[in-house]
Design a protein around this motif. Structure first.
Motif, PDB file in Angstrom:
ATOM      1  N   VAL A  19      24.949  38.872  41.024  1.00 48.07           N
ATOM      2  CA  VAL A  19      24.689  39.383  42.374  1.00 48.07           C
ATOM      3  C   VAL A  19      24.111  38.270  43.240  1.00 48.07           C
ATOM      4  CG1 VAL A  19      23.324  41.007  43.744  1.00 48.07           C
ATOM      5  CG2 VAL A  19      24.340  41.746  41.581  1.00 48.07           C
ATOM      6  N   ASN A  20      23.158  37.522  42.704  1.00 48.71           N
ATOM      7  CA  ASN A  20      22.521  36.467  43.481  1.00 48.71           C
ATOM      8  C   ASN A  20      23.474  35.330  43.812  1.00 48.71           C
ATOM      9  OD1 ASN A  20      19.840  37.449  43.843  1.00 48.71           O
ATOM     10  ND2 ASN A  20      19.425  37.063  41.680  1.00 48.71           N
ATOM     11  N   ILE A  21      24.326  34.968  42.853  1.00 52.00           N
ATOM     12  CA  ILE A  21      25.302  33.907  43.144  1.00 52.00           C
ATOM     13  C   ILE A  21      26.309  34.385  44.184  1.00 52.00           C
ATOM     14  CG2 ILE A  21      27.229  32.598  42.169  1.00 52.00           C
ATOM     15  CD1 ILE A  21      25.613  32.303  39.606  1.00 52.00           C
ATOM     16  N   THR A  22      26.772  35.620  44.041  1.00 49.16           N
ATOM     17  CA  THR A  22      27.716  36.166  45.015  1.00 49.16           C
ATOM     18  C   THR A  22      27.106  36.204  46.412  1.00 49.16           C
ATOM     19  OG1 THR A  22      28.776  37.533  43.325  1.00 49.16           O
ATOM     20  CG2 THR A  22      29.108  38.191  45.620  1.00 49.16           C
ATOM     21  N   ASP A  23      25.843  36.604  46.494  1.00 51.03           N
ATOM     22  CA  ASP A  23      25.185  36.786  47.779  1.00 51.03           C
ATOM     23  C   ASP A  23      24.681  35.476  48.373  1.00 51.03           C
ATOM     24  OD1 ASP A  23      24.270  38.372  49.878  1.00 51.03           O
ATOM     25  OD2 ASP A  23      22.307  38.640  48.980  1.00 51.03           O
ATOM     26  N   MET A  24      23.923  34.714  47.581  1.00 49.60           N
ATOM     27  CA  MET A  24      23.226  33.546  48.110  1.00 49.60           C
ATOM     28  C   MET A  24      24.034  32.256  48.048  1.00 49.60           C
ATOM     29  SD  MET A  24      19.417  34.293  46.568  1.00 49.60           S
ATOM     30  CE  MET A  24      18.737  32.784  47.265  1.00 49.60           C
ATOM     31  N   ALA A  25      24.949  32.151  47.087  1.00 46.75           N
ATOM     32  CA  ALA A  25      25.740  30.926  46.962  1.00 46.75           C
ATOM     33  C   ALA A  25      27.106  31.070  47.628  1.00 46.75           C
ATOM     34  CB  ALA A  25      25.903  30.556  45.488  1.00 46.75           C
ATOM     35  N   ILE A  26      27.854  32.105  47.237  1.00 47.48           N
ATOM     36  CA  ILE A  26      29.228  32.231  47.731  1.00 47.48           C
ATOM     37  C   ILE A  26      29.254  32.661  49.192  1.00 47.48           C
ATOM     38  CG2 ILE A  26      31.438  33.389  47.386  1.00 47.48           C
ATOM     39  CD1 ILE A  26      30.538  33.816  44.438  1.00 47.48           C
ATOM     40  N   THR A  27      28.554  33.737  49.510  1.00 44.10           N
ATOM     41  CA  THR A  27      28.604  34.263  50.882  1.00 44.10           C
ATOM     42  C   THR A  27      28.103  33.240  51.895  1.00 44.10           C
ATOM     43  OG1 THR A  27      28.281  36.529  50.096  1.00 44.10           O
ATOM     44  CG2 THR A  27      27.785  36.091  52.409  1.00 44.10           C
ATOM     45  N   PHE A  48      24.464  41.951  50.590  1.00 45.68           N
ATOM     46  CA  PHE A  48      23.537  42.643  49.693  1.00 45.68           C
ATOM     47  C   PHE A  48      23.552  44.150  49.964  1.00 45.68           C
ATOM     48  CE2 PHE A  48      19.471  44.804  49.249  1.00 45.68           C
ATOM     49  CZ  PHE A  48      19.326  44.747  47.874  1.00 45.68           C
ATOM     50  N   THR A  49      23.544  44.514  51.236  1.00 46.96           N
ATOM     51  CA  THR A  49      23.552  45.941  51.583  1.00 46.96           C
ATOM     52  C   THR A  49      24.803  46.625  51.055  1.00 46.96           C
ATOM     53  OG1 THR A  49      22.283  45.456  53.603  1.00 46.96           O
ATOM     54  CG2 THR A  49      23.376  47.589  53.478  1.00 46.96           C
ATOM     55  N   LEU A  50      25.950  45.954  51.147  1.00 51.45           N
ATOM     56  CA  LEU A  50      27.196  46.523  50.627  1.00 51.45           C
ATOM     57  C   LEU A  50      27.136  46.675  49.109  1.00 51.45           C
ATOM     58  CD1 LEU A  50      29.815  44.585  52.777  1.00 51.45           C
ATOM     59  CD2 LEU A  50      29.117  46.971  53.028  1.00 51.45           C
ATOM     60  N   ILE A  51      26.605  45.663  48.437  1.00 49.69           N
ATOM     61  CA  ILE A  51      26.470  45.754  46.976  1.00 49.69           C
ATOM     62  C   ILE A  51      25.536  46.896  46.606  1.00 49.69           C
ATOM     63  CG2 ILE A  51      25.566  44.567  44.933  1.00 49.69           C
ATOM     64  CD1 ILE A  51      26.551  41.940  46.158  1.00 49.69           C
ATOM     65  N   MET A  93      15.555  35.881  49.004  1.00 47.96           N
ATOM     66  CA  MET A  93      16.490  36.993  48.849  1.00 47.96           C
ATOM     67  C   MET A  93      16.938  37.137  47.397  1.00 47.96           C
ATOM     68  SD  MET A  93      20.066  37.768  50.861  1.00 47.96           S
ATOM     69  CE  MET A  93      19.418  37.666  52.514  1.00 47.96           C
ATOM     70  N   HIS A  94      16.129  36.649  46.477  1.00 49.95           N
ATOM     71  CA  HIS A  94      16.479  36.752  45.065  1.00 49.95           C
ATOM     72  C   HIS A  94      16.397  38.209  44.610  1.00 49.95           C
ATOM     73  CE1 HIS A  94      15.386  32.543  45.592  1.00 49.95           C
ATOM     74  NE2 HIS A  94      16.078  32.279  44.498  1.00 49.95           N
ATOM     75  N   VAL A  95      17.504  38.751  44.149  1.00 48.75           N
ATOM     76  CA  VAL A  95      17.551  40.139  43.701  1.00 48.75           C
ATOM     77  C   VAL A  95      17.035  40.208  42.262  1.00 48.75           C
ATOM     78  CG1 VAL A  95      19.037  42.125  43.271  1.00 48.75           C
ATOM     79  CG2 VAL A  95      19.522  40.590  45.192  1.00 48.75           C
ATOM     80  N   PRO A  96      16.026  41.020  41.974  1.00 47.64           N
ATOM     81  CA  PRO A  96      15.524  41.148  40.601  1.00 47.64           C
ATOM     82  C   PRO A  96      16.360  42.131  39.791  1.00 47.64           C
ATOM     83  CG  PRO A  96      14.190  42.466  42.071  1.00 47.64           C
ATOM     84  CD  PRO A  96      15.205  41.769  42.940  1.00 47.64           C
ATOM     85  N   ASP A  97      16.101  42.182  38.496  1.00 42.96           N
ATOM     86  CA  ASP A  97      16.745  43.181  37.644  1.00 42.96           C
ATOM     87  C   ASP A  97      16.281  44.576  38.049  1.00 42.96           C
ATOM     88  OD1 ASP A  97      18.027  41.249  36.023  1.00 42.96           O
ATOM     89  OD2 ASP A  97      16.166  40.928  34.927  1.00 42.96           O
ATOM     90  N   GLY A  98      17.202  45.535  38.031  1.00 36.00           N
ATOM     91  CA  GLY A  98      16.863  46.914  38.311  1.00 36.00           C
ATOM     92  C   GLY A  98      17.216  47.394  39.701  1.00 36.00           C
ATOM     93  N   PHE A  99      17.488  46.474  40.630  1.00 31.33           N
ATOM     94  CA  PHE A  99      17.894  46.879  41.980  1.00 31.33           C
ATOM     95  C   PHE A  99      19.312  47.445  41.976  1.00 31.33           C
ATOM     96  CE2 PHE A  99      15.157  44.655  45.410  1.00 31.33           C
ATOM     97  CZ  PHE A  99      14.001  45.017  44.746  1.00 31.33           C
ATOM     98  N   VAL A 100      20.187  46.847  41.158  1.00 32.47           N
ATOM     99  CA  VAL A 100      21.607  47.199  41.129  1.00 32.47           C
ATOM    100  C   VAL A 100      21.953  47.612  39.707  1.00 32.47           C
ATOM    101  CG1 VAL A 100      23.961  46.370  41.531  1.00 32.47           C
ATOM    102  CG2 VAL A 100      22.084  45.560  42.981  1.00 32.47           C
ATOM    103  N   ASN A 101      22.748  48.665  39.567  1.00 30.92           N
ATOM    104  CA  ASN A 101      23.052  49.183  38.233  1.00 30.92           C
ATOM    105  C   ASN A 101      23.918  48.215  37.427  1.00 30.92           C
ATOM    106  OD1 ASN A 101      25.801  49.589  38.956  1.00 30.92           O
ATOM    107  ND2 ASN A 101      25.357  51.640  39.727  1.00 30.92           N
ATOM    108  N   ALA A 102      24.022  48.489  36.130  1.00 35.28           N
ATOM    109  CA  ALA A 102      24.687  47.585  35.201  1.00 35.28           C
ATOM    110  C   ALA A 102      26.169  47.366  35.518  1.00 35.28           C
ATOM    111  CB  ALA A 102      24.512  48.084  33.769  1.00 35.28           C
ATOM    112  N   PRO A 103      26.964  48.418  35.792  1.00 35.01           N
ATOM    113  CA  PRO A 103      28.386  48.181  36.072  1.00 35.01           C
ATOM    114  C   PRO A 103      28.625  47.279  37.281  1.00 35.01           C
ATOM    115  CG  PRO A 103      28.005  50.496  35.572  1.00 35.01           C
ATOM    116  CD  PRO A 103      26.667  49.871  35.727  1.00 35.01           C
ATOM    117  N   VAL A 104      27.883  47.517  38.359  1.00 34.73           N
ATOM    118  CA  VAL A 104      28.068  46.699  39.565  1.00 34.73           C
ATOM    119  C   VAL A 104      27.539  45.283  39.330  1.00 34.73           C
ATOM    120  CG1 VAL A 104      27.478  46.454  42.005  1.00 34.73           C
ATOM    121  CG2 VAL A 104      28.070  48.695  41.086  1.00 34.73           C
ATOM    122  N   SER A 105      26.437  45.156  38.608  1.00 36.28           N
ATOM    123  CA  SER A 105      25.918  43.825  38.269  1.00 36.28           C
ATOM    124  C   SER A 105      26.949  43.052  37.452  1.00 36.28           C
ATOM    125  CB  SER A 105      24.611  43.945  37.479  1.00 36.28           C
ATOM    126  OG  SER A 105      23.584  44.488  38.274  1.00 36.28           O
ATOM    127  N   ALA A 106      27.598  43.753  36.507  1.00 33.91           N
ATOM    128  CA  ALA A 106      28.629  43.104  35.691  1.00 33.91           C
ATOM    129  C   ALA A 106      29.823  42.695  36.542  1.00 33.91           C
ATOM    130  CB  ALA A 106      29.072  44.043  34.569  1.00 33.91           C
TER     131      ALA A 106
END
Length: 351
Positions: free
Chosen positions: A108-116, A158-161, A1-14
């Motif tokens: 995004v990956n830490i929030t999704d795969m580690a924290i959640t 991930f879907t919410l993000i 479930m590793h999210v690559p660059d480009g799936f999520v825009n810069a502001p949300v990634s930040a």
């Protein structure tokens, strides 16, 4: 479930990066309470084991595979705060060295795969062990259920993000249905790995399992036809019980899994990759900044033999992860020891 660059825009990634950084900061403080004589020596090993098992993609449906996320396993073995750090170390090593998971998407990956996964699984686990009979079997059952639920929970996050910061115009209802559906199946594999691992450690050294502390059932003796609790034996001092055998066994297992067994892992895309391709999420995927890394895509550059290349990359990954993880957790453990000593000195001066 590793999210690559480009799936999520810069502001949300930040923004996800800020959330991830805050959670890691909180976890660094919380881990200082969890990293005692039993937990500290094994935390780095848990990170290395998760790295190794994540290389073992298993088939879950036609043309789709899954792999361990590891949040449930880490939280139950070494504690939720330390578990967040374990998975975060793995994700950092994968992103920087192996070009797996985007660098701008690291938050995004830490929030999704580690924290959640860690938070959801540990809350479920603690809730279950409070209502199940006290004993080792209940710990294994609770581990299974907690791990099952943690994976679709990550799919939902991930879907919410993506709903907030997705870079393509796709049907979110279809994305959610596909993500949750396939990750429920992946969750079964996650649960099997988690329950088997936790059960194996509990069977040999229950004192090393953070989630099992105080939950084992007392030994019963039959006296005059009635079952009574056996007198509690004085436990051996924690520091006197060597962790060497467990540590060596775990390290060797991780090296074998990453260096040899990983060659036989499923080559099918994982759940996120499959959904992204089918639903058009991957249209704006960016090339990874470390795509030219000597270890990119879990292979050693200029080594032509695929089995040798992948095996060497896996062994290097396990080694780097165990060293990095052990360094972080040793430093936190040292900080806790210094804090305790400082508190004792202050208390003595007050008296």
């Amino acid at each position: 479930m590793h999210v690559p660059d480009g799936f999520v825009n810069a502001p949300v990634s930040a923004a996800a990066g800020v959330v991830a950084a805050g959670a890691v900061a909180v976890s660094l403080r919380g881990a200082r309470r969890e990293l005692d004589e039993r937990t500290a020596p094994l935390a780095g090993l848990v990170a290395a084991f998760i790295f190794a098992v994540q290389m073992l993609n298993f088939p879950v449906a036609a043309g789709t595979s899954g792999h361990l996320l590891g949040g449930a396993l880490a939280a139950i073995l070494v504690g939720p705060y330390t578990g967040v750090l374990c998975v975060s170390v793995v994700l950092l090593m994968q992103g920087v060295l192996f070009a797996d998971g985007g660098l701008t998407a690291l938050g995004v990956n830490i929030t999704d795969m580690a924290i959640t996964t860690t938070v959801v699984s540990y809350l479920v686990f603690r809730g279950l062990v409070k209502v199940l009979p006290r004993g080792r079997r209940s710990i294994t059952v609770a581990s299974f259920v907690a791990a099952v639920l943690s994976v679709p929970a990550a799919a939902v996050v991930f879907t919410l993000i993506y709903a907030i910061g997705g870079t393509t115009d796709v049907s979110l209802a279809k994305v959610a249905t596909a993500m949750i559906g396939v990750h429920v199946l992946i969750g079964i594999g996650e649960a099997a790995i988690t329950a088997l691992t936790v059960g194996a450690v509990v069977a040999v050294r229950p004192d090393l399992v953070y989630g099992a502390r105080g939950l084992t059932q007392p030994l019963k003796l039959r006296v005059g036809g009635a079952l009574v609790d056996a007198p509690a034996a004085a436990p051996a001092p924690v520091a006197a019980r060597s962790h060497r055998k467990v540590w060596i066994t775990g390290l060797v297992t991780s090296l074998v899994l990453a260096g040899f067994v990983s060659y036989y892992a499923s080559a099918s895309p994982d759940g996120l990759e499959k959904v992204a391709h089918d639903k058009g999420i991957d249209k704006k995927t960016e090339e990874h900044a470390a795509a030219d890394s000597p270890l990119a895509d879990y292979g050693v550059k200029d080594v032509s033999d695929a089995r040798l290349s992948g095996g060497l990359a896996g062994i290097i990954g396990v080694g780097v992860t165990v060293v990095a993880g052990t360094g972080v957790f040793w430093a936190l453990r040292r900080r806790r020891t210094d804090d305790v000593a400082s508190t004792e000195v202050t208390a003595g001066e007050t008296v």
